[in-house]
Write an enzyme that holds these catalytic residues in place. Sequence first.
Site, mmCIF file in Angstrom:
data_model
loop_
_atom_site.group_PDB
_atom_site.id
_atom_site.type_symbol
_atom_site.label_atom_id
_atom_site.label_comp_id
_atom_site.label_asym_id
_atom_site.label_seq_id
_atom_site.Cartn_x
_atom_site.Cartn_y
_atom_site.Cartn_z
ATOM 1 N N ARG A 71 21.046 12.421 61.888
ATOM 2 C CA ARG A 71 19.623 12.560 61.557
ATOM 3 C C ARG A 71 19.374 13.941 60.942
ATOM 4 O O ARG A 71 20.211 14.841 61.032
ATOM 5 C CB ARG A 71 18.760 12.406 62.808
ATOM 6 C CG ARG A 71 18.909 11.083 63.545
ATOM 7 C CD ARG A 71 18.049 11.099 64.797
ATOM 8 N NE ARG A 71 18.059 9.829 65.508
ATOM 9 C CZ ARG A 71 18.887 9.534 66.515
ATOM 10 N NH1 ARG A 71 19.781 10.442 66.919
ATOM 11 N NH2 ARG A 71 18.830 8.366 67.120
ATOM 12 N N LYS B 240 18.270 12.288 69.908
ATOM 13 C CA LYS B 240 16.969 12.034 70.524
ATOM 14 C C LYS B 240 17.124 11.787 72.021
ATOM 15 O O LYS B 240 18.088 11.155 72.449
ATOM 16 C CB LYS B 240 16.300 10.820 69.873
ATOM 17 C CG LYS B 240 15.738 11.084 68.488
ATOM 18 C CD LYS B 240 14.984 9.874 67.987
ATOM 19 C CE LYS B 240 14.326 10.130 66.648
ATOM 20 N NZ LYS B 240 13.579 8.948 66.158
ATOM 21 N N HIS C 115 17.008 9.555 55.349
ATOM 22 C CA HIS C 115 17.140 8.504 56.362
ATOM 23 C C HIS C 115 17.828 7.270 55.803
ATOM 24 O O HIS C 115 18.514 6.544 56.537
ATOM 25 C CB HIS C 115 15.762 8.133 56.909
ATOM 26 C CG HIS C 115 15.816 7.481 58.257
ATOM 27 N ND1 HIS C 115 16.256 8.140 59.382
ATOM 28 C CD2 HIS C 115 15.499 6.227 58.656
ATOM 29 C CE1 HIS C 115 16.202 7.324 60.413
ATOM 30 N NE2 HIS C 115 15.747 6.162 60.007
ATOM 31 N N ARG D 61 21.412 7.215 56.449
ATOM 32 C CA ARG D 61 21.779 6.677 57.779
ATOM 33 C C ARG D 61 21.881 5.156 57.711
ATOM 34 O O ARG D 61 22.760 4.546 58.329
ATOM 35 C CB ARG D 61 20.713 7.057 58.817
ATOM 36 C CG ARG D 61 20.715 8.495 59.222
ATOM 37 C CD ARG D 61 20.934 8.748 60.686
ATOM 38 N NE ARG D 61 20.108 8.016 61.616
ATOM 39 C CZ ARG D 61 20.440 7.860 62.896
ATOM 40 N NH1 ARG D 61 21.581 8.345 63.355
ATOM 41 N NH2 ARG D 61 19.651 7.213 63.718
ATOM 42 N N HIS E 142 21.517 5.259 69.092
ATOM 43 C CA HIS E 142 20.337 4.475 69.440
ATOM 44 C C HIS E 142 20.371 4.062 70.908
ATOM 45 O O HIS E 142 21.422 3.672 71.419
ATOM 46 C CB HIS E 142 20.255 3.207 68.575
ATOM 47 C CG HIS E 142 19.858 3.481 67.172
ATOM 48 N ND1 HIS E 142 20.214 2.662 66.108
ATOM 49 C CD2 HIS E 142 19.135 4.497 66.617
ATOM 50 C CE1 HIS E 142 19.727 3.159 64.990
ATOM 51 N NE2 HIS E 142 19.065 4.254 65.269
ATOM 52 N N TYR F 274 18.755 -1.130 60.975
ATOM 53 C CA TYR F 274 19.456 -0.194 60.090
ATOM 54 C C TYR F 274 20.543 -0.878 59.275
ATOM 55 O O TYR F 274 21.013 -0.320 58.288
ATOM 56 C CB TYR F 274 20.109 0.927 60.913
ATOM 57 C CG TYR F 274 19.169 2.033 61.328
ATOM 58 C CD1 TYR F 274 19.371 3.340 60.917
ATOM 59 C CD2 TYR F 274 18.082 1.780 62.142
ATOM 60 C CE1 TYR F 274 18.520 4.363 61.298
ATOM 61 C CE2 TYR F 274 17.217 2.786 62.539
ATOM 62 C CZ TYR F 274 17.437 4.076 62.118
ATOM 63 O OH TYR F 274 16.589 5.078 62.506
#
Length: 272
Positions: A123, A145, A199, A202, A225, A234
């Site tokens: 990211r 994250k 993004h 990704r 994730h 994705y």
Amino acid sequence: MRAASRSESTITLRLYWLRRLAESTGAASPTTITEQQITAWMAQGCWKPATRKSALASIRRFFTWMALYNHRTTNPTVCLLSVPAPCYRARPTPDAVLRRALAAAPDIESTLMLMLPAYAGLRRHEIASLHTSAVELRWLTITGKGARVRKVPIHPQLEPLLALRSTGYFFPSPRAPHRSPDYIGRRIARLLGSGYTAHQLRHWFATRTYDATRDIRAVQELLGHANVVTTQTYVGLTDQVLAHAVQTLPAIDLPTAPQEAKTDMSPHQDRK
């Protein structure tokens, strides 16, 4: 929110929507704003479903907190209808766009910025804060994250680029320890060209790794994730994959179509 290990970007987003609500409605206080004011604000026609969903999640959580801690006697969001989850489609950067951007990259730093999301699935904020201490024995240790830590194998084409720096941040800033995520995102977008974002690299990483492995769990782990459902958004299915799926259908013997009976019709006869 910090006590619950929410990321700073999540906290910033929640505060952003609360400020937008306050400014747009002109409400004097969160204790006096009404359900009607919030509904009118949420009903703005210029928002995409994802934007509306994000706004509702932020304000609903805030007013739930207010009611639970007796800062309000009622929760003005309790009767608001949920916003349906938008149907996301993967948007991987086209191969030709990535190749063109890498060929035109003006320096090694630019090349590394392009390669990290495309060949490691990082990211923007993970790229910005990437430190040499994260590189060890052909693996990257990434904190993503929710403070989730994952390990990503270093692709052979990425390895010599990472070896060029022996210590410190890969993207240092003259005014801070490292470049900001926004800076990284803007620079990658300029390198890719109009209409493409960091993004989407990704998405390219997810699509290509899934094409090669058909292992959605492996792709989930590589992207960091928490939920495999997110990973599925994705992964783009290429035309070749879709064509192959149809071609795998078994062949069957089709019945011979009966010949239609010939009928004589005069030129003036009505045809129904």
